[in-house]
Design an enzyme around this catalytic site. Structure first.
Site, short mmCIF file in Angstrom:
data_model
loop_
_atom_site.label_atom_id
_atom_site.label_comp_id
_atom_site.label_asym_id
_atom_site.label_seq_id
_atom_site.Cartn_x
_atom_site.Cartn_y
_atom_site.Cartn_z
N HIS A 95 72.82 65.00 46.40
CA HIS A 95 72.07 63.76 46.56
C HIS A 95 71.95 63.34 48.01
O HIS A 95 70.98 62.70 48.40
CB HIS A 95 72.65 62.65 45.67
N ARG B 193 65.30 56.48 40.72
CA ARG B 193 66.75 56.70 40.62
C ARG B 193 67.46 55.35 40.76
O ARG B 193 67.95 54.99 41.82
CB ARG B 193 67.23 57.66 41.73
N ARG C 79 64.76 55.61 35.53
CA ARG C 79 65.90 56.34 34.98
C ARG C 79 67.09 55.39 34.93
O ARG C 79 67.40 54.71 35.91
CB ARG C 79 66.26 57.53 35.87
N ARG D 168 75.92 71.81 43.07
CA ARG D 168 74.74 71.57 43.91
C ARG D 168 75.10 70.91 45.23
O ARG D 168 74.29 70.88 46.16
CB ARG D 168 73.70 70.74 43.15
N ASN E 134 67.33 70.11 39.33
CA ASN E 134 68.49 70.15 40.24
C ASN E 134 69.78 70.35 39.45
O ASN E 134 70.61 71.19 39.79
CB ASN E 134 68.60 68.84 41.04
N ASP E 135 69.92 69.56 38.40
CA ASP E 135 71.12 69.70 37.58
C ASP E 135 71.00 70.88 36.62
O ASP E 135 71.99 71.53 36.33
CB ASP E 135 71.38 68.41 36.79
C1 PEP Z 1 67.65 66.55 38.66
O1 PEP Z 1 68.82 66.74 38.32
O2 PEP Z 1 66.82 67.47 38.82
C2 PEP Z 1 67.16 65.18 38.92
C3 PEP Z 1 65.89 64.96 39.15
O3 PEP Z 1 68.06 64.19 38.97
P1 PEP Z 1 69.10 64.00 40.18
O4 PEP Z 1 68.68 64.90 41.29
O5 PEP Z 1 69.07 62.57 40.57
O6 PEP Z 1 70.40 64.41 39.55
MG MG Z 2 70.00 65.10 37.62
#
Ligand code: PEP
Ligand code: MG
Length: 578
Positions: A195, A302, A338, A473, A462-463
């Site tokens: 993040h 977010r 979200r 990550r 991303n997750d």
């Molecule tokens: C993700 O996980 O791809 C996502 C968009 O949420 P974040 O990056 O805030 O975890």
């Molecule tokens: Mg995520």
């Protein structure tokens, strides 16, 4: 001065040229300097002033806690901090150190903190031993006051020529730079989609992370070239290199001006598919940048960033105002809020469930898990979002869903929030859509149950990549293993899209893959028609969409879906992008 280069991860493209400004995380790297004898009293007064300010801050917080809907442990936590602050070991000893050693206030305070932490570590009682974290947090509060806000880093007007260099900053630290116009950003740590990296990218300036020792090697005010596209930082460049980069920078500016012409053009592929290009935002103010880059909606707000960098928790009214301003500002275009995704690398002090150092934070009480463990906080947010839904086209997006029971519990809480608003006679959109983030492989593998209960899906790549490949990550040590093109990741994305298509449920991608122009054709070919990304990426991706014929991609995509060899996948992607 010697010239040298540092390699890292270019997380935000473009070229920045400017002077280094070293930034510290309050506790870890405070400046150490000597105070002339004549200024010792002034330095003690400076510390006294910071202590008084923090005392007032804690008092205010305590009041807000008892009036608002914060959990009871929050005010107990404020009491402990107030006691620590008034203890002579914090309130008096550092002043003595300044007087005796002529050191600056920050240095005196961290010296004393280290002594106290050592003493705590020797305590046998585990509960008392853990209180050392409270001492550190109190000292951090005072240090923040002493150091001032990041805005005080450089004189006004110099920001555009300043490149920030940091070791490791939290997402909460980085987001404070959003209100400034620095030229670029460099950090030692940070995985590809941590993040901190994502927020660094959203500053919309070139950024290189994971340089490992930039903070130690670069000195204050040194001239830097930051090339985010080629993942490199050049320190003290010679004249020829500087001239070359200035020319490249000029060419990029021309490119950017051309892109601006696409702002109002619909993102339609050559064969007529209209693609929704939406924006990811962290704070309501990001709306300006989203609109400026032609976003057709907010695909990911977010909301947890409203909870960071502030004392206590945002009340229902405060949250409502933040959501309402975005909903109204988007003027009827969709705004996907979200529900807050705290935990893992986004910590909030004072919340018990999060304060505990989890053995595996990314697998712990994060996102919807935390919300369901703290239904009172969750309900406050749900009421605020529902109230905002009266002022625009608001949708609710629930992160980190792994099992159907989490959706069911969330839907029950949404129904409760609606009932309580109805009882109060407060208007909201009764048909508000509720969607889920697909970011855990289990959610893809059990997608049909999700599709029955949810109005839309958004793939958090991303997750999804982190949890599929078991690659943290935010850990740059394994950044080389973090691979969006891994065959398993592509299979899961394809499965999610196919499931959603069968059930006629809309699906989007809001992870960083959506903003990578190298992957646009792949995502379109896999069937996606809605991509949400950082505003700064929108026009680049639109340019890519306009140059794509989805029909012509299909033979390549079919081949890619059968491939299990990563090298061959990369070769196919290159062909797709030709
Ligand atoms: C993700 O996980 O791809 C996502 C968009 O949420 P974040 O990056 O805030 O975890
Ligand atoms: Mg995520």
């Amino acid at each position: 001065m010697p010239s040298f280069a540092l390699q890292g991860l270019g997380v935000s493209s473009g070229i920045a040229i400017g002077r280094a400004q070293l930034v510290s995380h309050a506790t870890f790297e405070v400046a150490h300097y000597s105070i002339p004898a004549g200024r010792v009293d002034g330095e003690i007064a400076r510390l006294d002033h910071a202590l008084t300010e923090v005392r007032a801050e804690l008092l205010g917080l305590h009041g807000a806690m008892t009036a608002g809907d914060a959990p009871a442990e929050f005010s107990a936590f404020i009491d402990v901090h107030t006691m620590i602050l008034s203890d002579p070991t914090i309130a008096e000893v550092p002043k003595r150190l300044i007087a005796e050693q002529h050191c600056n206030a920050e240095w005196a305070l961290t010296q004393q903190m280290n002594v106290l932490v050592e003493q705590f570590e020797e305590i046998e009682d585990a509960y008392l031993r853990e209180r050392k974290a409270d001492v550190v947090q109190v000292v951090e509060r005072v240090l923040k006051r002493l150091l001032g806000k990041p805005g005080a880093l450089v004189p006004a007007g110099a920001e555009q020529h300043t490149i920030l260099v940091a070791h490791d900053l939290s997402p909460a630290d980085v987001i404070q730079f959003k209100t400034h116009r620095y030229a670029g950003f460099i950090t030692d740590l940070g995985g590809v989609t941590s993040h901190t990296t994502i927020v660094a990218r959203s500053l919309a300036v070139p950024a290189v992370t994971a340089t490992h020792n930039a903070r130690a090697l670069i000195r204050e005010n040194e001239l830097l070239i930051l090339d985010g596209t080629n993942h490199v930082v050049i320190v003290n460049p010679d004249k020829a290199v500087l001239a070359e980069y200035r020319a490249k920078q000029g060419a990029l500016d021309v490119e950017r001006t051309k892109l601006r012409r696409l702002k109002t053009k619909p993102a339609t592929t050559r064969d007529g598919h209209l693609i929704e290009l939406q924006a990811n935002i962290e704070l309501p103010d990001d709306l300006v940048q989203a609109l400026d880059n032609g976003a057709t909606g907010i695909g990911l707000f977010r909301s947890e960033f409203l909870f960071l960098n502030r004392e206590g928790l945002p009340s229902e009214d405060e949250q409502f105002e933040a959501y309402r301003s975005v909903a109204a500002g988007m003027d009827g275009k969709p705004v996907t809020i979200r529900t807050f995704d705290l935990g893992a690398d986004k910590q909030k002090e004072g919340l018990d469930g999060l304060a505990r150092v989890a053995p595996n934070p990314a697998l712990g009480l994060r996102a919807v898990r935390f919300c369901l463990a703290e239904p009172r906080l969750f309900l406050t947010q749900l009421r605020a979002i529902l109230r905002a839904s009266h002022y625009g086209r608001v949708k609710i997006l629930v992160p980190m869903l792994a099992s159907i029971s989490e959706i069911e519990q969330t839907l029950v809480l949404i129904a409760q929030a609606k009932d309580s608003l109805a009882e109060r006679g407060v208007p909201y959109d009764p048909g508000i859509e509720v969607g889920g983030m697909i970011e855990i492989p289990a959610a893809v593998l059990a997608i049909s149950a999700f599709l029955e209960k949810l109005d839309f899906l958004s793939i958090g790549t991303n997750d999804l990549i982190q949890y599929t490949l078991a690659v943290d990550r935010s850990d740059d040590a394994v950044a080389h293993l973090y691979d969006p093109l891994h065959p398993a990741v592509l299979k899961l994305i394809a499965m999610a899209i196919a499931g959603a298509a069968r059930a006629r449920v809309p699906i989007a991608v809001c992870g960083e893959m959506a903003g990578d122009p190298q992957l646009t054709r792949l995502l379109l070919g896999l069937g996606l028609r809605n991509l949400s990304m950082h505003p700064a990426q929108l026009l680049t991706i639109k340019q890519r969409v306009l140059a794509t014929d989805v029909g012509a991609l299909m033979p390549f995509i079919a081949r890619m879906r059968r491939l299990d060899d990563p090298a061959k996948l990369v070769a196919q992607l290159d062909k797709l992008n030709e």
